[in-house]
Scaffold this motif. Structure first.
Motif, PDB file in Angstrom:
ATOM      1  N   LEU A  68       0.927  -1.067   0.014  1.00 62.97           N
ATOM      2  CA  LEU A  68      -0.046   0.067   0.031  1.00 62.97           C
ATOM      3  C   LEU A  68       0.780   1.296   0.016  1.00 62.97           C
ATOM      4  O   LEU A  68       0.698   2.254  -0.646  1.00 62.97           O
ATOM      5  CB  LEU A  68      -0.727   0.083   1.057  1.00 62.97           C
ATOM      6  N   ALA A  69       2.039   1.177   0.844  1.00 64.81           N
ATOM      7  CA  ALA A  69       2.854   2.524   0.755  1.00 64.81           C
ATOM      8  C   ALA A  69       3.302   2.649  -0.640  1.00 64.81           C
ATOM      9  O   ALA A  69       3.706   3.667  -0.762  1.00 64.81           O
ATOM     10  CB  ALA A  69       4.070   2.247   1.777  1.00 64.81           C
ATOM     11  N   GLN A  70       3.762   1.503  -1.192  1.00 71.02           N
ATOM     12  CA  GLN A  70       4.288   1.838  -2.607  1.00 71.02           C
ATOM     13  C   GLN A  70       3.379   2.128  -3.699  1.00 71.02           C
ATOM     14  O   GLN A  70       3.586   2.247  -4.919  1.00 71.02           O
ATOM     15  CB  GLN A  70       5.228   0.584  -3.012  1.00 71.02           C
ATOM     16  N   ALA A  71       2.111   1.856  -3.500  1.00 66.40           N
ATOM     17  CA  ALA A  71       1.056   2.011  -4.737  1.00 66.40           C
ATOM     18  C   ALA A  71       0.520   3.467  -4.480  1.00 66.40           C
ATOM     19  O   ALA A  71      -0.588   3.680  -3.895  1.00 66.40           O
ATOM     20  CB  ALA A  71      -0.279   1.188  -4.125  1.00 66.40           C
ATOM     21  N   ALA A  72       0.955   4.218  -5.394  1.00 65.29           N
ATOM     22  CA  ALA A  72       0.650   5.602  -5.529  1.00 65.29           C
ATOM     23  C   ALA A  72      -0.502   5.660  -6.256  1.00 65.29           C
ATOM     24  O   ALA A  72      -1.305   6.842  -6.147  1.00 65.29           O
ATOM     25  CB  ALA A  72       1.623   6.245  -6.206  1.00 65.29           C
ATOM     26  N   GLY A  73      -1.250   4.777  -6.831  1.00 66.27           N
ATOM     27  CA  GLY A  73      -2.255   4.715  -7.825  1.00 66.27           C
ATOM     28  C   GLY A  73      -3.490   4.142  -6.880  1.00 66.27           C
ATOM     29  O   GLY A  73      -4.583   3.899  -7.510  1.00 66.27           O
ATOM     30  N   VAL A  74      -3.478   4.016  -5.552  1.00 70.39           N
ATOM     31  CA  VAL A  74      -4.350   3.583  -4.859  1.00 70.39           C
ATOM     32  C   VAL A  74      -5.641   4.440  -4.757  1.00 70.39           C
ATOM     33  O   VAL A  74      -5.550   5.698  -4.819  1.00 70.39           O
ATOM     34  CB  VAL A  74      -4.005   3.262  -3.501  1.00 70.39           C
ATOM     35  N   THR A  75      -6.690   3.669  -5.205  1.00 64.53           N
ATOM     36  CA  THR A  75      -8.022   4.776  -4.881  1.00 64.53           C
ATOM     37  C   THR A  75      -8.026   5.537  -3.741  1.00 64.53           C
ATOM     38  O   THR A  75      -8.025   4.855  -2.663  1.00 64.53           O
ATOM     39  CB  THR A  75      -9.396   3.947  -5.109  1.00 64.53           C
ATOM     40  N   PRO A  76      -8.409   6.927  -3.671  1.00 68.11           N
ATOM     41  CA  PRO A  76      -8.496   7.313  -2.531  1.00 68.11           C
ATOM     42  C   PRO A  76      -9.614   7.382  -1.564  1.00 68.11           C
ATOM     43  O   PRO A  76     -10.537   8.369  -1.588  1.00 68.11           O
ATOM     44  CB  PRO A  76      -8.084   9.059  -2.944  1.00 68.11           C
ATOM     45  N   SER A  77      -9.750   6.257  -1.247  1.00 66.95           N
ATOM     46  CA  SER A  77     -11.035   5.985  -0.455  1.00 66.95           C
ATOM     47  C   SER A  77     -10.648   5.060   0.796  1.00 66.95           C
ATOM     48  O   SER A  77      -9.992   3.945   0.601  1.00 66.95           O
ATOM     49  CB  SER A  77     -11.910   5.112  -1.259  1.00 66.95           C
ATOM     50  N   PRO A  78     -11.195   5.510   1.848  1.00 69.36           N
ATOM     51  CA  PRO A  78     -10.980   4.503   3.232  1.00 69.36           C
ATOM     52  C   PRO A  78     -11.578   3.324   3.108  1.00 69.36           C
ATOM     53  O   PRO A  78     -11.239   2.273   3.972  1.00 69.36           O
ATOM     54  CB  PRO A  78     -11.530   5.384   4.443  1.00 69.36           C
ATOM     55  N   GLU A  79     -12.406   3.212   2.218  1.00 68.94           N
ATOM     56  CA  GLU A  79     -13.271   1.916   1.918  1.00 68.94           C
ATOM     57  C   GLU A  79     -12.444   0.909   0.869  1.00 68.94           C
ATOM     58  O   GLU A  79     -12.576  -0.187   0.692  1.00 68.94           O
ATOM     59  CB  GLU A  79     -14.473   1.956   1.298  1.00 68.94           C
ATOM     60  N   HIS A  80     -11.162   1.243   0.365  1.00 69.46           N
ATOM     61  CA  HIS A  80     -10.337   0.498  -0.350  1.00 69.46           C
ATOM     62  C   HIS A  80      -9.978  -0.577   0.447  1.00 69.46           C
ATOM     63  O   HIS A  80      -9.409  -0.562   1.742  1.00 69.46           O
ATOM     64  CB  HIS A  80      -9.120   1.487  -0.889  1.00 69.46           C
ATOM     65  N   PRO A  81     -10.137  -1.864  -0.234  1.00 71.76           N
ATOM     66  CA  PRO A  81      -9.765  -3.243   0.473  1.00 71.76           C
ATOM     67  C   PRO A  81      -8.342  -3.311   1.056  1.00 71.76           C
ATOM     68  O   PRO A  81      -7.994  -3.574   2.216  1.00 71.76           O
ATOM     69  CB  PRO A  81      -9.736  -4.115  -0.447  1.00 71.76           C
ATOM     70  N   ASP A  82      -7.405  -2.568   0.576  1.00 68.50           N
ATOM     71  CA  ASP A  82      -5.887  -2.503   1.220  1.00 68.50           C
ATOM     72  C   ASP A  82      -5.738  -1.623   2.280  1.00 68.50           C
ATOM     73  O   ASP A  82      -4.860  -2.030   3.057  1.00 68.50           O
ATOM     74  CB  ASP A  82      -5.014  -1.940  -0.143  1.00 68.50           C
ATOM     75  N   ILE A  83      -6.588  -0.512   2.198  1.00 70.44           N
ATOM     76  CA  ILE A  83      -6.657   0.089   3.355  1.00 70.44           C
ATOM     77  C   ILE A  83      -7.380  -0.504   4.477  1.00 70.44           C
ATOM     78  O   ILE A  83      -6.711  -0.576   5.658  1.00 70.44           O
ATOM     79  CB  ILE A  83      -7.135   1.592   2.961  1.00 70.44           C
ATOM     80  N   VAL A  84      -8.673  -0.979   4.216  1.00 70.53           N
ATOM     81  CA  VAL A  84      -9.250  -1.321   5.450  1.00 70.53           C
ATOM     82  C   VAL A  84      -8.699  -2.775   5.878  1.00 70.53           C
ATOM     83  O   VAL A  84      -8.604  -2.759   7.318  1.00 70.53           O
ATOM     84  CB  VAL A  84     -10.722  -1.832   4.835  1.00 70.53           C
TER      85      VAL A  84
END
Length: 167
Positions: A68-84
């Protein structure tokens, strides 16, 4: 409790990633100096209201997930599975008069969907209980109640919130 109050630069004077860098510098300082202050590295908790809570959500998730730290293209949403799925047990507090309540409720649904340990406390409609009321109005009885919920959550590290709890 030993408390560290973390400050960070504010937008528009910086970017969100600058705020994350500030947060990580502070967390590194705490990790490196905690024992000097008599702290216990096995019991570290983070609290934030509003923008601070958002920053903590992303910051802690990125600290716990290299991908996640390296994924600059992560969808900016706290519901994103990688964040949750990268978060520790979480306590969410909102109210029916919180103008951002829908974000908290959607975040809770995402935590529940991914079976992440959490607890949701949703106060009923009351004009005094606006967004981040416990920080803005600390003398309210409900604000003191929030502090007691935090302490209980810290003491039990989320062990009694396996599917979410709605108050």
């Amino acid at each position: 409790y030993l408390v560290f109050s973390i400050e960070y630069r504010l937008i528009p004077d910086c970017l969100f990633y600058d705020q994350l860098a500030d947060l990580h510098l502070a967390l590194d300082f705490i990790r490196d100096h905690l024992t000097e202050y008599g702290g216990d590295i096995s019991h570290i908790y983070a609290c934030g209201d509003s923008g601070g809570a958002c920053l903590l959500t992303y910051g802690i998730a990125m600290q716990r997930s290299t991908a996640l730290a390296q994924a600059a293209g992560v969808t900016p949403s706290p519901e994103h599975p990688d964040i949750v799925t990268s978060l520790p047990p979480s306590l969410l507090i909102t109210s029916d008069n919180d103008n951002l309540q829908s974000y908290t409720l959607n975040f809770e649904k995402a935590l529940r969907r991914h079976q992440m340990p959490h607890k949701l406390i949703n106060y009923p409609k009351d004009p005094r209980l606006t967004h981040a009321f416990s920080a803005f109005y600390p003398d309210l009885p409900e604000s003191r109640e929030v502090i007691h919920h935090l302490i209980h959550f810290f003491e039990h590290t989320g062990d009694d919130c396996k599917g979410g709890y709605v108050s």
